[in-house]
Design a protein around this motif. Structure first.
Motif, PDB file in Angstrom:
ATOM      1  N   LEU A  54       0.854  -1.187   0.000  1.00 43.62           N
ATOM      2  CA  LEU A  54       0.000   0.000   0.000  1.00 43.62           C
ATOM      3  C   LEU A  54       0.887   1.233   0.000  1.00 43.62           C
ATOM      4  N   GLU A  55       0.651   2.142  -0.957  1.00 41.13           N
ATOM      5  CA  GLU A  55       1.545   3.284  -1.140  1.00 41.13           C
ATOM      6  C   GLU A  55       1.573   4.196   0.080  1.00 41.13           C
ATOM      7  N   ASN A  56       0.412   4.496   0.630  1.00 35.81           N
ATOM      8  CA  ASN A  56       0.337   5.371   1.805  1.00 35.81           C
ATOM      9  C   ASN A  56      -0.522   4.705   2.881  1.00 35.81           C
ATOM     10  N   PRO A  57       0.042   3.755   3.614  1.00 33.10           N
ATOM     11  CA  PRO A  57      -0.752   3.090   4.650  1.00 33.10           C
ATOM     12  C   PRO A  57      -1.165   4.088   5.722  1.00 33.10           C
ATOM     13  N   PRO A  58      -2.363   3.930   6.305  1.00 33.96           N
ATOM     14  CA  PRO A  58      -2.822   4.879   7.314  1.00 33.96           C
ATOM     15  C   PRO A  58      -1.946   4.903   8.560  1.00 33.96           C
ATOM     16  N   PHE A  59      -1.289   3.778   8.854  1.00 28.69           N
ATOM     17  CA  PHE A  59      -0.418   3.713  10.024  1.00 28.69           C
ATOM     18  C   PHE A  59       0.937   3.148   9.580  1.00 28.69           C
ATOM     19  N   PRO A  60       1.776   3.983   8.995  1.00 26.17           N
ATOM     20  CA  PRO A  60       3.050   3.501   8.461  1.00 26.17           C
ATOM     21  C   PRO A  60       4.006   3.094   9.576  1.00 26.17           C
ATOM     22  N   PRO A  61       4.989   2.274   9.250  1.00 24.60           N
ATOM     23  CA  PRO A  61       5.963   1.877  10.273  1.00 24.60           C
ATOM     24  C   PRO A  61       6.804   3.059  10.717  1.00 24.60           C
ATOM     25  N   THR A  62       7.199   3.044  11.971  1.00 25.09           N
ATOM     26  CA  THR A  62       8.100   4.053  12.530  1.00 25.09           C
ATOM     27  C   THR A  62       9.219   3.332  13.266  1.00 25.09           C
ATOM     28  N   GLU A  63      10.168   4.087  13.768  1.00 24.38           N
ATOM     29  CA  GLU A  63      11.270   3.477  14.506  1.00 24.38           C
ATOM     30  C   GLU A  63      10.763   2.761  15.757  1.00 24.38           C
ATOM     31  N   ASP A  64       9.748   3.358  16.393  1.00 26.24           N
ATOM     32  CA  ASP A  64       9.192   2.763  17.607  1.00 26.24           C
ATOM     33  C   ASP A  64       8.131   1.706  17.315  1.00 26.24           C
ATOM     34  N   ASP A  65       7.583   1.713  16.115  1.00 21.57           N
ATOM     35  CA  ASP A  65       6.524   0.775  15.747  1.00 21.57           C
ATOM     36  C   ASP A  65       6.835   0.206  14.363  1.00 21.57           C
ATOM     37  N   PRO A  66       7.809  -0.708  14.299  1.00 18.74           N
ATOM     38  CA  PRO A  66       8.261  -1.208  12.997  1.00 18.74           C
ATOM     39  C   PRO A  66       7.302  -2.207  12.382  1.00 18.74           C
ATOM     40  N   SER A  67       7.474  -2.455  11.094  1.00 21.73           N
ATOM     41  CA  SER A  67       6.700  -3.497  10.429  1.00 21.73           C
ATOM     42  C   SER A  67       7.211  -4.865  10.872  1.00 21.73           C
ATOM     43  N   PHE A  68       6.387  -5.882  10.682  1.00 24.69           N
ATOM     44  CA  PHE A  68       6.768  -7.216  11.117  1.00 24.69           C
ATOM     45  C   PHE A  68       5.982  -8.261  10.328  1.00 24.69           C
ATOM     46  N   VAL A  69       6.375  -9.502  10.475  1.00 30.61           N
ATOM     47  CA  VAL A  69       5.681 -10.629   9.857  1.00 30.61           C
ATOM     48  C   VAL A  69       4.925 -11.382  10.950  1.00 30.61           C
TER      49      VAL A  69
ATOM     50  N   ARG B 186       0.336 -19.601   7.871  1.00 28.97           N
ATOM     51  CA  ARG B 186       0.141 -18.334   7.160  1.00 28.97           C
ATOM     52  C   ARG B 186       1.217 -17.331   7.556  1.00 28.97           C
ATOM     53  N   LEU B 187       1.679 -16.591   6.563  1.00 29.35           N
ATOM     54  CA  LEU B 187       2.559 -15.464   6.807  1.00 29.35           C
ATOM     55  C   LEU B 187       1.861 -14.208   6.308  1.00 29.35           C
ATOM     56  N   GLU B 188       1.792 -13.186   7.159  1.00 27.58           N
ATOM     57  CA  GLU B 188       1.192 -11.928   6.759  1.00 27.58           C
ATOM     58  C   GLU B 188       2.109 -10.781   7.173  1.00 27.58           C
ATOM     59  N   MET B 189       2.356  -9.881   6.228  1.00 24.21           N
ATOM     60  CA  MET B 189       3.203  -8.713   6.474  1.00 24.21           C
ATOM     61  C   MET B 189       2.338  -7.607   7.065  1.00 24.21           C
ATOM     62  N   ILE B 190       2.734  -7.079   8.240  1.00 22.39           N
ATOM     63  CA  ILE B 190       1.969  -6.054   8.938  1.00 22.39           C
ATOM     64  C   ILE B 190       2.783  -4.755   8.940  1.00 22.39           C
ATOM     65  N   PRO B 191       2.225  -3.649   8.434  1.00 18.87           N
ATOM     66  CA  PRO B 191       2.998  -2.397   8.373  1.00 18.87           C
ATOM     67  C   PRO B 191       3.464  -1.896   9.733  1.00 18.87           C
ATOM     68  N   SER B 192       2.635  -2.071  10.772  1.00 18.87           N
ATOM     69  CA  SER B 192       2.958  -1.585  12.112  1.00 18.87           C
ATOM     70  C   SER B 192       1.976  -2.207  13.090  1.00 18.87           C
ATOM     71  N   PHE B 193       2.324  -2.196  14.372  1.00 19.29           N
ATOM     72  CA  PHE B 193       1.370  -2.727  15.341  1.00 19.29           C
ATOM     73  C   PHE B 193       0.109  -1.879  15.376  1.00 19.29           C
ATOM     74  N   GLN B 194       0.251  -0.576  15.196  1.00 16.19           N
ATOM     75  CA  GLN B 194      -0.930   0.282  15.201  1.00 16.19           C
ATOM     76  C   GLN B 194      -1.906  -0.118  14.100  1.00 16.19           C
ATOM     77  N   SER B 195      -1.376  -0.487  12.930  1.00 16.56           N
ATOM     78  CA  SER B 195      -2.251  -0.936  11.847  1.00 16.56           C
ATOM     79  C   SER B 195      -2.937  -2.239  12.231  1.00 16.56           C
ATOM     80  N   TYR B 196      -2.201  -3.138  12.886  1.00 18.65           N
ATOM     81  CA  TYR B 196      -2.787  -4.406  13.322  1.00 18.65           C
ATOM     82  C   TYR B 196      -3.873  -4.160  14.367  1.00 18.65           C
ATOM     83  N   ALA B 197      -3.575  -3.288  15.342  1.00 19.07           N
ATOM     84  CA  ALA B 197      -4.531  -3.016  16.409  1.00 19.07           C
ATOM     85  C   ALA B 197      -5.804  -2.384  15.864  1.00 19.07           C
ATOM     86  N   SER B 198      -5.646  -1.463  14.922  1.00 19.33           N
ATOM     87  CA  SER B 198      -6.807  -0.822  14.313  1.00 19.33           C
ATOM     88  C   SER B 198      -7.672  -1.858  13.591  1.00 19.33           C
ATOM     89  N   MET B 199      -7.009  -2.722  12.812  1.00 19.26           N
ATOM     90  CA  MET B 199      -7.727  -3.771  12.091  1.00 19.26           C
ATOM     91  C   MET B 199      -8.420  -4.724  13.071  1.00 19.26           C
TER      92      MET B 199
END
Length: 339
Positions: free
Chosen positions: A42-57, A126-139
């Motif tokens: 996603l080009e502009n995810p609503p909750f992009p990864p940050t240093e404190d909230d990195p992306s993860f699998v 299953r493997l799913e790429m998550i942009p940030s924990f905030q995106s996961y929590a929102s979902m």
């Protein structure tokens, strides 16, 4: 060339010497992953990864119930004899759009054909790429508030496992968006480095998932108190580089005013204490009472408006401690008298 190779078998002495435990699963690639989850990033995810909230699998090992176990049969379910796998398929169809909207992508799902080694009950990986924990929590909050999560809960046994890893620990993983499957290069080493277990490991978002589990289980129907200690930046710093003359305290106040006026009435939350702190490490402390974890998930984590306002909170804070607590009711009586 593997089982029949004496050279490979000889090298396995090193593998056995290094491993305390292992699960080895022969799997087959699932090619009908929901299309929403096989697009490019996603080009502009609503909750992009940050240093404190990195992306993860997010790494899931799913064990399906023989028969789906619903607490209350949803109106959408026409077949009362639905299997766990069928309930999961329904969950996937209902959840894929919400996942996609926050930037979650599925680089690979696999059906387990044979458990080669290990005492593990698992039907699917299953493997799913998550942009940030905030995106996961929102979902997650939206899935719960819209009643979609109950399909997954009905589908899976308690033996299902999960783990969280960092993307750099997944080697040579390629997404073929034309068919929604994983394509491996001829020399690819495709594996997850951290071990998996019912608890989260190997990622700074671990505490976040512990909190989410706490909200969903232990405090799902009982009150708890959030204790916040925060340190303000001198100048607010927004992740998108927006130039501003707003101080950190002022940016945080934008978030705090919004959540008090708009979210707390929906949740039934109440600020029971707030004060300026005279301490070199902290500037401000608050204690908020929440009636239960279910409403927190639905109206805080599941609210796009609240999550959007958190950009001001992150911009304003240099550091913070956020603690989920439970009230101690047996304080010595001498200390609970009036002045």
């Amino acid at each position: 060339h593997i089982l029949g190779s004496l050279e490979v078998q000889d090298q396995m002495t090193h593998s056995r010497a290094g491993l305390e435990d292992s699960y080895i699963l022969a799997t087959e690639l699932i090619t009908d992953i929901p299309e929403d989850l096989t697009q490019g990033p996603l080009e502009n995810p609503p909750f992009p990864p940050t240093e404190d909230d990195p992306s993860f699998v997010y790494f899931d090992l799913l064990d399906f119930n023989n028969a789906a176990e619903f607490d209350d049969l949803p109106s959408e379910v026409e077949n009362a004899n639905m299997t766990g796998r069928e309930a999961m398929e329904l969950f996937d169809s209902l959840s894929s759009t919400l996942k996609s909207e926050v930037g979650i992508r599925a680089p690979g799902w696999f059906d387990v054909a044979v458990v080669v080694k290990g005492d593990v009950a698992v039907d699917q990986i299953r493997l799913e790429m998550i942009p940030s924990f905030q995106s996961y929590a929102s979902m997650y909050g939206r899935l719960q508030s819209e009643g979609i999560l109950e399909y997954q809960n009905a589908a899976l046994t308690e033996k299902s496992l999960y783990a969280v890893t960092s993307p750099d620990l997944v080697r040579d993983l390629y997404l073929d968006t034309s068919v929604g499957t994983v394509t491996l290069s001829p020399s690819a080493a495709f594996y997850i480095v951290p071990t998996f277990s019912p608890t989260i490991r190997s990622n700074p978002t671990s505490n976040n998932f512990d909190f989410l589990e706490y909200l969903s289980t232990k405090s799902s129907d009982k009150e708890f108190y959030m204790v916040n200690l925060v340190k303000f930046r001198d100048q607010a710093t927004y992740a998108d580089g927006t130039s501003t003359n707003v101080t950190g305290r002022e940016a945080y106040a934008i978030y705090e005013d919004f959540i008090i006026e708009n979210a707390y009435p929906l949740v039934g939350a109440k600020v029971v204490f707030n004060a300026t702190v005279e301490d070199p490490h902290w500037d401000y402390a608050t204690i908020i009472r929440y009636p239960n974890g279910t409403t927190y998930i639905e109206h805080i984590l599941g609210s796009l408006e609240v999550q959007d306002q958190m950009t001001h909170s992150r911009a304003g804070l240099e550091d913070s401690y956020i603690l989920a607590t439970e009230l101690i009711t047996d304080i010595p009586e001498d200390l609970t008298q009036g002045p």
